[in-house]
Design an enzyme around this catalytic site. Structure first.
Site, PDB file in Angstrom:
ATOM      1  N   TYR A  14       0.831  -1.054  -0.067  1.00 34.48           N
ATOM      2  CA  TYR A  14      -0.029  -0.020   0.109  1.00 34.48           C
ATOM      3  C   TYR A  14       0.980   1.149   0.044  1.00 34.48           C
ATOM      4  CZ  TYR A  14      -3.147   3.620   1.659  1.00 34.48           C
ATOM      5  OH  TYR A  14      -3.922   4.617   1.725  1.00 34.48           O
ATOM      6  N   HIS A  15       0.437   2.185  -0.825  1.00 29.49           N
ATOM      7  CA  HIS A  15       1.324   3.444  -1.068  1.00 29.49           C
ATOM      8  C   HIS A  15       0.633   4.664  -0.330  1.00 29.49           C
ATOM      9  CE1 HIS A  15       4.020   6.458  -2.452  1.00 29.49           C
ATOM     10  NE2 HIS A  15       4.621   5.659  -3.315  1.00 29.49           N
ATOM     11  N   GLY A  16       0.922   4.934   1.124  1.00 31.87           N
ATOM     12  CA  GLY A  16       0.554   5.880   1.635  1.00 31.87           C
ATOM     13  C   GLY A  16       1.198   7.106   1.182  1.00 31.87           C
ATOM     14  N   SER A  81       3.586  -0.992  -6.008  1.00 32.35           N
ATOM     15  CA  SER A  81       2.384  -0.470  -5.222  1.00 32.35           C
ATOM     16  C   SER A  81       1.558  -0.089  -6.317  1.00 32.35           C
ATOM     17  CB  SER A  81       2.470   0.786  -4.229  1.00 32.35           C
ATOM     18  OG  SER A  81       1.520   1.260  -4.019  1.00 32.35           O
TER      19      SER A  81
END
Length: 148
Positions: A14-16, A81
């Site tokens: 997941y790419h926050g 991601s």
């Protein structure tokens, strides 16, 4: 760490806004396994002045799909991601996945013939044979007691 195979693996994350957990993950892989994990980055970050050193440190590449397959076939770790910049810019504390119609990462895994063994291992571990649909549905709603 015990889930990372000795050979190739596709790691989906997941790419926050700032994926600090992924940075720590990459460092831990390097420290404990002596391996680097290549990461796919959006092509625009390669155009940011002064950013090339950081991209080199993180073993970043911008694709294409064939290059990703080549990296995996060479036995390396590759991280993608699927949400990319969209997820980074639009994410909040709820961590909603924003992949849209992106599925190229799955094609990379298929073309490189990786992550299949891990998936089969999960099936072997969790699939009850013989199984039936009713018991599978009931298992989803019935919580098992945790054993300490």
């Amino acid at each position: 760490m015990e889930k990372i195979p000795e050979g190739p693996a596709l790691i989906i994350f997941y790419h926050g806004a700032i994926p600090i957990d992924f940075y720590y993950f990459m460092a831990k892989i390097f420290i404990h396994k002596g391996r680097t994990c290549r990461v796919v980055a959006d092509h625009f970050v390669f155009r940011i002045p002064g950013f090339s050193l950081l991209l080199d440190v993180f073993c970043a590449l911008h694709g294409p799909r064939e290059k990703c397959v080549e990296i995996l076939r060479s036995g390396h770790l590759l991280a993608i991601s699927p949400g990319g910049v969209r997820e980074a810019l639009l994410s909040d504390e709820t961590y909603n996945i924003i992949w849209g119609n992106r599925k190229g990462f799955a094609q990379v895994a298929i073309d490189a013939k990786v992550t299949k063994n891990a998936l089969q291992a999960l099936i072997d571990k969790h699939q009850r044979i013989p199984g039936n649909i009713m018991s599978a549905l009931l298992e989803r709603f019935h919580k098992k007691q945790k054993v300490n």
